[in-house]
Motif scaffolding. Structure first.
Motif, PDB file in Angstrom:
ATOM      1  N   TYR A 229      -0.785   8.218  -4.757  1.00 40.05           N
ATOM      2  CA  TYR A 229      -1.643   7.062  -4.524  1.00 40.05           C
ATOM      3  C   TYR A 229      -1.447   5.964  -5.545  1.00 40.05           C
ATOM      4  O   TYR A 229      -1.081   6.208  -6.697  1.00 40.05           O
ATOM      5  CB  TYR A 229      -3.124   7.479  -4.598  1.00 40.05           C
ATOM      6  N   GLN A 230      -1.755   4.748  -5.105  1.00 36.02           N
ATOM      7  CA  GLN A 230      -2.072   3.637  -5.988  1.00 36.02           C
ATOM      8  C   GLN A 230      -3.550   3.332  -5.759  1.00 36.02           C
ATOM      9  O   GLN A 230      -4.020   3.343  -4.617  1.00 36.02           O
ATOM     10  CB  GLN A 230      -1.220   2.404  -5.688  1.00 36.02           C
ATOM     11  N   TYR A 231      -4.281   3.042  -6.849  1.00 30.30           N
ATOM     12  CA  TYR A 231      -5.723   2.848  -6.756  1.00 30.30           C
ATOM     13  C   TYR A 231      -6.111   1.435  -7.179  1.00 30.30           C
ATOM     14  O   TYR A 231      -5.458   0.815  -8.007  1.00 30.30           O
ATOM     15  CB  TYR A 231      -6.448   3.846  -7.669  1.00 30.30           C
ATOM     16  N   LYS A 238      -5.706   2.241  -2.809  1.00 28.41           N
ATOM     17  CA  LYS A 238      -5.127   0.984  -2.351  1.00 28.41           C
ATOM     18  C   LYS A 238      -4.002   1.255  -1.361  1.00 28.41           C
ATOM     19  O   LYS A 238      -3.874   0.594  -0.339  1.00 28.41           O
ATOM     20  CB  LYS A 238      -4.599   0.193  -3.544  1.00 28.41           C
TER      21      LYS A 238
END
Length: 261
Positions: A229-231, A238
């Motif tokens: 993930y990217q948050y 995100k």
């Protein structure tokens, strides 16, 4: 609503991974991100989109996946009773879902045509206030599908057991396999919609899934899935990359993106 019952691995990937379907939101990198109200989640061949009433309840949902909608994009209208519980969900494919509550908790739901012909009955059980099982029977009482969940102390679904109809005894289930999962410690934006998702046979965990291990009814590995993930600055996802590896095949990467209001 259409229903397509495929292989155990495909079914698990759709049912369990639907808690991780997303669509991305562009924000200035220097700006603190504060929204947690999910607008849509999009992955290849999968989609969830939501709109809301003024009081924050879900007004409409659009869902696309192979299991529940046979790959079609289906729209759902959500109605509520005086207690703020979902009283009815209607789809643009001539389906009405009518839930029944016991002590304020979802206990049963009837799937019927808009003309009132009952198709399925779903029953729900709980353990430690978390969803323990979902059982789906035909209107005639024949066993169709059953999911049994093992939850962590925080409510994440760590293991899902799948059962399907015994072809020799259609009123009984036979074991179909398992999915075991791990999670991050960040908020899953779909968890706020868990009441709606449970009515559509989709379990929702408080956190975001990191790994899945799919095994068949003989405990033989079929597939592994990993999420990276990217948050946003407030911790909600995100975007993500889902890497799926079916035994004997090369890994396949898919992009997952989220958007928020």
């Amino acid at each position: 609503m259409k229903f397509s019952f495929k292989s155990t691995a495909t079914l698990f990937a759709l049912v369990v991974s639907t808690t991780l379907i997303f669509s991305s939101c562009k924000k200035d990198k220097s700006e603190a991100f504060t929204s947690t109200k999910l607008k849509s989640v999009t992955a290849p061949d999968n989609q969830v989109s939501l709109t809301y009433n003024a009081n924050g309840t879900i007004k409409t949902a659009a869902l696309k996946n192979d299991f529940v909608t046979s790959g079609d994009l289906v729209n759902y209208q959500v109605s509520y009773n005086a207690q703020g519980k979902i009283s009815e969900i209607t789809s643009d494919e001539d389906i009405r879902i009518v839930p029944i509550y016991q002590n304020g908790v979802l206990a049963e739901a009837s799937f019927e045509t808009l003309s009132g012909i009952e198709l399925f009955v779903t029953t729900y059980t709980y353990q430690n206030n978390f969803l323990k099982s979902v059982q789906i029977n035909s209107a005639a009482g024949e066993a169709w599908l059953k999911f049994v969940f093992t939850n962590s102390a925080s409510g994440n679904v760590e293991k899902t057991e799948f059962y399907f109809q015994n072809p020799l005894q259609p009123d009984l289930f036979i074991f179909g396999g398992t999915v075991t999962s791990t999670y991050d410690n960040k908020p899953n934006p779909l968890y706020a919609a868990k009441d709606l998702l449970h009515l559509l046979w989709v379990p929702a965990s408080p956190n975001n899934m990191l790994t899945e291990i799919h095994k068949d009814d003989n405990n033989i590995l079929e597939e592994t899935v990993n999420y990276t993930y990217q948050y946003h600055s407030n911790g909600v996802p995100k975007s993500a990359v889902m890497q799926s590896t079916v035994v004997g095949q090369q890994p396949v990467n898919s992009a997952i993106t989220f958007s928020y209001f």
